[in-house]
Design an enzyme around this catalytic site. Structure first.
Site, mmCIF file in Angstrom:
data_model
loop_
_atom_site.group_PDB
_atom_site.id
_atom_site.type_symbol
_atom_site.label_atom_id
_atom_site.label_comp_id
_atom_site.label_asym_id
_atom_site.label_seq_id
_atom_site.Cartn_x
_atom_site.Cartn_y
_atom_site.Cartn_z
ATOM 1 N N LYS A 35 9.450 18.427 -0.885
ATOM 2 C CA LYS A 35 8.145 18.591 -1.668
ATOM 3 C C LYS A 35 8.394 17.015 -0.907
ATOM 4 C CE LYS A 35 9.534 16.134 -6.021
ATOM 5 N NZ LYS A 35 9.141 16.400 -7.572
ATOM 6 N N ARG A 131 5.655 17.076 -20.207
ATOM 7 C CA ARG A 131 4.389 17.222 -19.413
ATOM 8 C C ARG A 131 3.771 18.710 -19.133
ATOM 9 N NH1 ARG A 131 6.673 14.928 -14.042
ATOM 10 N NH2 ARG A 131 8.113 16.579 -13.767
ATOM 11 N N TYR A 261 -2.991 -15.382 3.480
ATOM 12 C CA TYR A 261 -3.839 -14.562 3.209
ATOM 13 C C TYR A 261 -4.078 -15.777 2.159
ATOM 14 C CZ TYR A 261 -6.136 -11.768 5.947
ATOM 15 O OH TYR A 261 -7.017 -10.296 7.337
ATOM 16 N N MET A 309 -2.071 -6.098 6.509
ATOM 17 C CA MET A 309 -1.851 -4.714 6.082
ATOM 18 C C MET A 309 -1.030 -4.183 8.088
ATOM 19 S SD MET A 309 -5.299 -1.932 7.780
ATOM 20 C CE MET A 309 -6.232 -3.039 6.360
#
Length: 364
Positions: A35, A131, A261, A309
């Site tokens: 998966k 769950r 940044y 990024m």
């Protein structure tokens, strides 16, 4: 691809990890969990790599199953969350999928089908994770309905552990006891073939009483331990994914100057900073703080400043000569993804499964 950022998948490591599964659980058959694009390793490719070693493949949804069939994979496929809509049962039959039943709605939809196809049904029982799963109290009634239905050829009784990755936790043996007490009368009343599956990767490695007929390795196939610390069997795993790039710029900055940044990292001395072509747009975690390890030419260095990024910065002041074009490993066999994940406040599962398509992937 024009950028040096890439993922290299070690196919022999995947085969070895699967072989380790069969060594640890020699009496069990294997459902390989592919998966989420095989945890970021490529579902179709991994299915082909493991074709000779496993009995079934596990996926989350029909789209994942369709991808495998389109790739020519003919192994039985288990839909681990079952079907979500009525029409999906017909497509499941067409794709020759086994289905999980974990609630009353799914049961009603299955029993109401107007078709002659008989499924292998995985009856999921909630033993404590809360769950998914039929309650312990309802399981006998649901099991009886599945046994009498012409839509069902075989039943696999299953559940899922909430805490198998903590080896000192009492919850896993408690769940095993609940499961065994619950299924004992079901097995005595069986009229159709019935098998049992409990163990995920952590249970395969650390809880041998949970192995039964089918084990369901996921993260361990890709060489990533499900445990926070050392574990005898998990320590034998071989990482399959190497996430790597190259140095694309170097600069010397003075004490007091900042990097990245927000000016979040400030040099305490004259420092050499390497810029690496990899960022959160490539799957590297933005939450990784300054100090997160990065390998440059196999030497450990430290991430500095915020991850951008497309780029990140590394302090290489203490390293032997570093040049533009030098190799960088962000995680792999020499720098485990779990270590990077720990710095980033997550786990290895998340990091490898969210790798974007723009990062070139190759198999060796």
């Amino acid at each position: 691809m024009s950028r040096p950022t890439k993922i290299i998948i070690d196919t022999q490591a995947i085969k070895y990890n699967c072989q380790l599964v069969t060594m640890i659980a020699p009496q069990s058959k294997v459902v390989a969990m592919v998966k989420a694009d095989a945890y970021g390793h490529g579902a179709a490719e991994v299915a082909k790599i493991l074709a000779a070693q496993v009995g079934k493949l596990g996926v989350c949804c029909l789209e994942e199953a369709q991808l495998l069939r389109d790739a020519g994979i003919n192994k039985p496929i288990v839909l681990i969350e079952g079907c979500f809509e009525e029409h999906e049962y017909h497509l499941s039959a067409k794709l020759d999928c086994e289905i999980v039943i974990h609630n009353e709605q799914q049961l009603s939809q299955l029993l109401a089908l107007e078709q002659t196809f008989a499924f292998t049904v995985w009856l999921k029982i909630d033993t404590g994770m809360h769950r998914l799963g039929i309650s312990l109290e309802q399981s006998a009634e649901v099991f009886a309905q599945l046994q009498t239905s012409t839509k069902v050829a075989k039943i696999i009784l299953t559940s899922h552990f909430s805490n198998a990755d903590e080896l000192d936790s009492p919850s896993t043996p408690d769940q095993i006891r609940r499961f065994e007490r619950n299924i004992a009368p079901l097995l005595q009343a069986q009229t159709k073939p019935v098998e049992i599956s409990l163990a995920n990767s952590a249970a395969i490695l650390g809880w041998p009483k949970s192995h039964y007929d089918w084990v369901r390795p996921g993260i361990m196939l890709y060489g990533i331990s499900p445990f926070a610390g050392a574990e005898h069997n998990a320590d034998k795993l071989r990482p399959a994914m190497q996430f790597c790039s190259k140095v694309i710029a170097l600069r010397t900055i003075q004490a007091g100057e900042t990097v990245g940044y927000g000016n979040t990292w400030q040099a305490e001395r004259t420092s050499i900073i390497a810029t690496v072509a990899a960022g959160y747009g490539d799957g590297y975690p933005r939450t990784a703080p300054s100090g997160t390890p990065v390998l440059v030419n196999t030497h450990r260095a430290k991430l500095v400043g915020r991850v951008s990024m497309d780029m990140l910065s590394v302090d290489v002041t203490e390293l032997p000569h570093v040049a533009v074009g030098d190799e960088v490993e962000l995680w792999g066999a020499r720098l485990l993804v779990n270590e990077v994940a720990q710095y980033a406040g997550t786990n290895g599962y998340e990091l490898v499964t969210r790798m974007p398509s723009r990062v070139a992937r190759s198999y060796q």
